[in-house]
Design a protein around this motif. Structure first.
Motif, PDB file in Angstrom:
ATOM      1  N   ARG A 739      60.369 -34.005  18.810  1.00 30.48           N
ATOM      2  CA  ARG A 739      61.615 -33.303  18.603  1.00 30.48           C
ATOM      3  C   ARG A 739      61.681 -33.105  17.321  1.00 30.48           C
ATOM      4  O   ARG A 739      62.601 -32.206  16.814  1.00 30.48           O
ATOM      5  N   ARG A 740      60.907 -33.624  16.259  1.00 26.23           N
ATOM      6  CA  ARG A 740      61.042 -33.374  14.753  1.00 26.23           C
ATOM      7  C   ARG A 740      59.670 -32.380  14.636  1.00 26.23           C
ATOM      8  O   ARG A 740      59.374 -31.887  15.494  1.00 26.23           O
ATOM      9  N   PHE A 793      52.612 -22.797  12.419  1.00 23.19           N
ATOM     10  CA  PHE A 793      54.039 -22.032  11.854  1.00 23.19           C
ATOM     11  C   PHE A 793      54.934 -22.239  13.066  1.00 23.19           C
ATOM     12  O   PHE A 793      56.107 -22.238  12.591  1.00 23.19           O
ATOM     13  N   ILE A 794      54.624 -22.064  14.175  1.00 25.24           N
ATOM     14  CA  ILE A 794      55.358 -22.111  15.311  1.00 25.24           C
ATOM     15  C   ILE A 794      56.343 -23.367  15.309  1.00 25.24           C
ATOM     16  O   ILE A 794      57.449 -23.737  15.687  1.00 25.24           O
ATOM     17  N   ASP A 795      55.884 -24.720  14.600  1.00 22.63           N
ATOM     18  CA  ASP A 795      56.299 -25.941  14.922  1.00 22.63           C
ATOM     19  C   ASP A 795      57.732 -25.716  13.992  1.00 22.63           C
ATOM     20  O   ASP A 795      58.637 -26.464  14.355  1.00 22.63           O
ATOM     21  N   PHE A 796      57.743 -24.965  12.935  1.00 24.48           N
ATOM     22  CA  PHE A 796      58.901 -24.706  12.098  1.00 24.48           C
ATOM     23  C   PHE A 796      60.011 -24.050  12.928  1.00 24.48           C
ATOM     24  O   PHE A 796      61.417 -24.576  12.764  1.00 24.48           O
ATOM     25  N   PHE A 797      59.655 -23.068  13.662  1.00 22.87           N
ATOM     26  CA  PHE A 797      60.582 -22.448  14.415  1.00 22.87           C
ATOM     27  C   PHE A 797      60.896 -23.318  15.721  1.00 22.87           C
ATOM     28  O   PHE A 797      62.132 -23.359  15.974  1.00 22.87           O
ATOM     29  N   LYS A 798      60.266 -23.996  15.904  1.00 22.86           N
ATOM     30  CA  LYS A 798      60.466 -25.010  17.280  1.00 22.86           C
ATOM     31  C   LYS A 798      61.483 -26.167  16.699  1.00 22.86           C
ATOM     32  O   LYS A 798      62.342 -26.362  17.468  1.00 22.86           O
ATOM     33  N   TRP A 800      63.719 -25.574  14.423  1.00 25.09           N
ATOM     34  CA  TRP A 800      64.889 -25.101  14.217  1.00 25.09           C
ATOM     35  C   TRP A 800      65.544 -24.916  15.462  1.00 25.09           C
ATOM     36  O   TRP A 800      67.031 -25.164  15.616  1.00 25.09           O
ATOM     37  N   LEU A 801      64.728 -24.465  16.813  1.00 21.24           N
ATOM     38  CA  LEU A 801      65.247 -24.425  18.042  1.00 21.24           C
ATOM     39  C   LEU A 801      65.857 -25.896  18.652  1.00 21.24           C
ATOM     40  O   LEU A 801      66.943 -25.872  19.021  1.00 21.24           O
TER      41      LEU A 801
END
Length: 807
Positions: A739-740, A793-798, A800-801
């Motif tokens: 989740r982090r 990079f999607i991990d940062f977006f994830k 934030w979501l």
């Protein structure tokens, strides 16, 4: 001695026989049986149980091929055969069979583990053998045994009362909702529950020979569909609807461009294979098995499997003080005589109101003190006794000392004061002052009264204590750290409750149940949400409190041990029968503790939340993966007018993705510090937003592959897209599990090794053209590296979501 030496009768026929005739038929006496004789009778009459009908294992296994999920897989097989893709049909069939085998094995292992622990909870009955009472398993009872039963017991066989009185509930057998009083000479039937009283009885019939033909199965593993499963299947249903919409739109376009029927059917098969969660039944089965096994290791028997999942949402925990917070080992702390009476008189008279073979903790404490002080009860005969009743808050006995008969009452001090006659105002004040002093010091007190003609005089007070367990304060802090509000429920007065709350570090706001009832529902809930405990609670109030909090949006946990706790235990999302609970409480609860204390409750909540996190990861992964796959296929079809992944490739994709994600059932996860609630809207939005960017990634990768890596033919495009989809899927599940940011925890060993090995195997297949068109090693490396960078990079977006939507 042979069976035909006995002339046993139907249980109801013993009602018309005298005690001597009953003993004669059963070849027994008030002294009971010897162990040797009991063993002989077990061989003659069999065990006191009813053999359960064994499950047909073949039928159970074949059941995994029937149902909505199986039908979808079978439909995919039929369509695949229709379009002449036989290898793909075989692969889907293997998936279906593998799913059935894994589910079957884990289901059996889970049941075996539960059955093993259930044996520890077999009903014990106080039975007179070789001249002394001992606890034996109810299954070992035989006709002619002498047993003692009392409050909270479930009648283990058909019995005839020899002495004493019982109030029993036969509703589970006859449907009669009214409690029935039973006196000496009457019959009580197997499966009835004792609501009041204690008595000595003789066993008439056991097992299949009982009046109702069976013994009630107390600890059962019920399997209603859980709320969590309902949510998961609902999300899957929405996902399937989404795939049907995509299929409809693409089919309309395909007809417009005059695509062949085989081409349209092929696309439908691919969409169906991509949307159907083939691994879902296996994942849910393994999750339940893992959860039940973990709880069993923590000495918690799960009697209702869906409670494993429901416990994750609990935010209010009502705790019965006795036996959970305290050690349930009352001891006499002070004896305060009044007037002419001595401490010995107070203790003696209190013992004379204690029932023989009593399970009551107060009686046990008093009898223990009698033994310690070496006070003899010889010369006193207990003519009759009414055991302590929670409603009247007193017990009463009629005693003969050889010269006269008199009555003794043992009662709550306030009740004793009301019953006392001829007491002066000064003595009343003195008595009340003593009660208050004892209460403020955390003692529970009882008033002892003796009859004098038609009047009752106060003999004295007995102070009892049952302090909290040593680990209780620490455990309560852990419960609060999990976002759960612990609330003590006790029949004790407000002073004792406040003292216990203080020791445990709880809110000092203690509410009287009588005061709470005067408030509106809204005010009741508001007060409870900030309370440390509720004092002077009657057993029937507990059910009302559970319902009150549930009706106002809370998920409730409840601990209990008594007969009257059963409705509340049954109603709660997590009903916990503590160790040494009555049989009725165990039968109503969804979890039964095998050891004392509340540390196991903390473990149950933590394990439940871990399971929730694993299921949530699987749902997020599957939904986002479906959005990504269907979106990529549809848009690519509109652009290229080709199906950019083959049926065989889709079958490989299902193998690689769905069954690697099975390892999520044992993934390394941490429980949340707050109750988990399923929010379908939030989960759906987050899944869509995570899946959508990957559509762009796949289309861009396809563009680069065609322009710079010589990916020209449709077969090569399908290989390149398959590898891109597999690489991103394996990497995506590893960022969604945390989740982090993904680097905050390492995945479970099974997930890690399966992820790495899957990517290596398919990269090897792409380079050497095994079951797919061969592409260059540079194209494979580009696909892998690009998928890795993009997913990073999607991990940062994830992240934030997850923060934005509180996932």
């Amino acid at each position: 001695m042979a069976e035909n030496d006995f002339n046993l009768k139907n249980s109801s026929e013993y009602l018309h026989l005298s005690f001597d005739e009953t003993f004669n038929v059963l070849k027994s006496s008030k002294s009971g049986l010897s162990e040797e004789e009991a063993e002989r009778r077990i061989n003659l009459f069999g065990k006191n149980d009813v053999l359960e009908k064994k499950e047909n294992l073949l039928k159970l296994f074949l059941g995994y091929f029937w149902g909505p999920m199986a039908w979808l897989m079978e439909s995919a097989i039929i369509l695949t055969v229709f379009i002449n893709h036989y290898l793909e049909a075989v692969l889907i069939l293997i998936l279906l069979i593998t799913n059935a085998i894994i589910s079957f094995i884990h289901n059996r292992n889970s049941k075996n583990a539960v059955e093993l622990l259930k044996s520890k909870l077999s009903i014990k009955v106080s039975t007179l053998r070789d001249g002394k009472y001992e606890k034996i398993n109810s299954a070992d009872l035989v006709p002619g045994d002498i047993v003692a039963v009392g409050l909270g017991d479930i009648i283990p066989a058909d019995l005839k009362i020899i002495d004493g009185e019982l109030t029993v509930d036969q509703s589970s057998l006859t449907g009669e909702s009214l409690e029935i009083d039973k006196n000496a000479g009457e019959i009580v039937f197997s499966g009835s529950s004792v609501k009041r009283g204690e008595s000595t009885c003789i066993v008439l019939n056991v097992g299949l020979q009982t009046y109702f033909g069976k013994t009630i199965q107390l600890v059962k593993v019920a399997k209603p569909k859980s709320h969590q499963q309902e949510v998961v299947f609902l999300l899957v249903k929405y996902m399937f609807y989404f795939s049907l919409i995509v299929a409809f739109v693409v089919c309309v376009y395909a007809i417009y461009i005059q695509e062949s029927l085989i081409g349209i059917l092929t696309f439908i098969v691919i969409l169906l294979m991509g949307a159907v969660p083939f691994a879902l039944p296996t994942v849910l089965t393994i999750l339940q098995s893992v959860g039940a096994t973990e709880l069993i290791k923590n000495n918690i028997l799960v009697t209702r499997l869906n409670s494993i999942e429901d416990a994750s949402s609990v935010d209010i925990l009502f705790l019965d003080k006795t036996g959970t917070i305290t050690e349930n080992k009352l001891s006499v702390s002070q004896i305060i005589p009044f007037g002419k009476w001595s401490k010995k008189d107070v203790l003696l008279f209190s013992a004379l109101t204690s029932a023989r073979a009593s399970k009551d903790t107060i009686d046990e404490a008093i009898m223990s003190e009698i033994e310690k002080e070496k006070i003899s009860l010889d010369g006193y005969k207990q003519i009759s006794i009414i055991p302590f009743d929670q409603e009247t808050k007193k017990s009463e006995s009629t005693i003969s000392d050889g010269h006269e008969e008199f009555k003794i009452i043992k009662a709550a001090p306030q009740v004793a004061l009301e019953l006392a006659t001829g007491i002066t105002e000064d003595k009343k004040n003195n008595f009340s002052k003593k009660i208050e002093e004892l209460s403020q010091n955390g003692y529970r007190s009882l008033g002892i009264l003796k009859s004098s003609g038609d009047n009752f005089v106060i003999v004295g007070l007995i102070a009892l204590s049952d302090p909290p367990r040593k680990d209780a304060p620490e455990m309560f802090q852990k419960i609060k750290s999990l976002g759960v509000t612990p609330i003590i429920l006790t029949g004790d007065n407000i002073f004792i409750t406040r003292e216990i709350a203080k020791i445990l570090g709880l809110n000092s706001e203690i509410i009287l149940m009588s005061d709470l009832k005067k408030l509106s529902e809204k005010d009741q809930v508001k007060l409870l949400e900030n309370a440390g405990g509720v004092a002077e609670v009657l057993p029937e109030d507990k059910y009302d409190l559970v319902k009150l909090m549930q009706s106002n949006g809370h998920s409730v946990g409840m601990t209990g041990d008594g007969v009257n706790d059963a409705p509340a235990l049954k109603q709660a999302e997590m009903g916990i029968a503590v160790a040494n609970s009555t049989d009725v409480a165990k039968s109503a609860a969804s979890m039964v503790l095998v050891e004392d204390g509340i540390s196991v409750i903390v473990n149950a909540i933590s394990i439940s939340r871990k399971i929730y996190q694993r299921v949530l990861t699987w749902v997020l992964n599957k939904l986002s993966k479906t959005v990504r796959l269907l979106g990529t296929l549809a848009i690519a079809f509109f652009i290229t007018k080709d199906i950019v992944i083959s049926v065989l490739g889709t079958a490989f994709l299902v193998f690689a993705n769905d069954f690697v994600s099975i390892s999520l059932a044992t993934d390394n996860v941490s429980p949340t510090s707050y109750p988990d609630k399923w929010d379908i809207k939030k989960i759906s939005i987050v899944s869509f937003l995570i899946g959508a960017p990957f559509i762009l990634e796949h289309l861009f990768a396809l563009f680069v592959g065609e322009k710079y890596f010589g990916i020209i033919s449709l077969a090569q495009i399908q290989t390149f897209m398959l590898l891109t989809l597999i690489f991103t899927s394996q990497l995506k599940v590893n960022i969604l599990r945390e989740r982090r940011h993904f680097w905050n925890s390492f995945p479970g060993k099974a997930l890690f090794y399966l992820t790495v090995s899957t990517m290596i195997i398919f990269a090897f297949m792409g380079v050497y053209g095994i079951f797919m068109a061969k592409i260059s090693i540079s194209a494979v490396l580009f696909s892998l590296i690009f998928a890795t960078i993009f997913t990073f990079f999607i991990d940062f977006f994830k992240y934030w979501l997850f923060v934005r939507y509180k996932i």
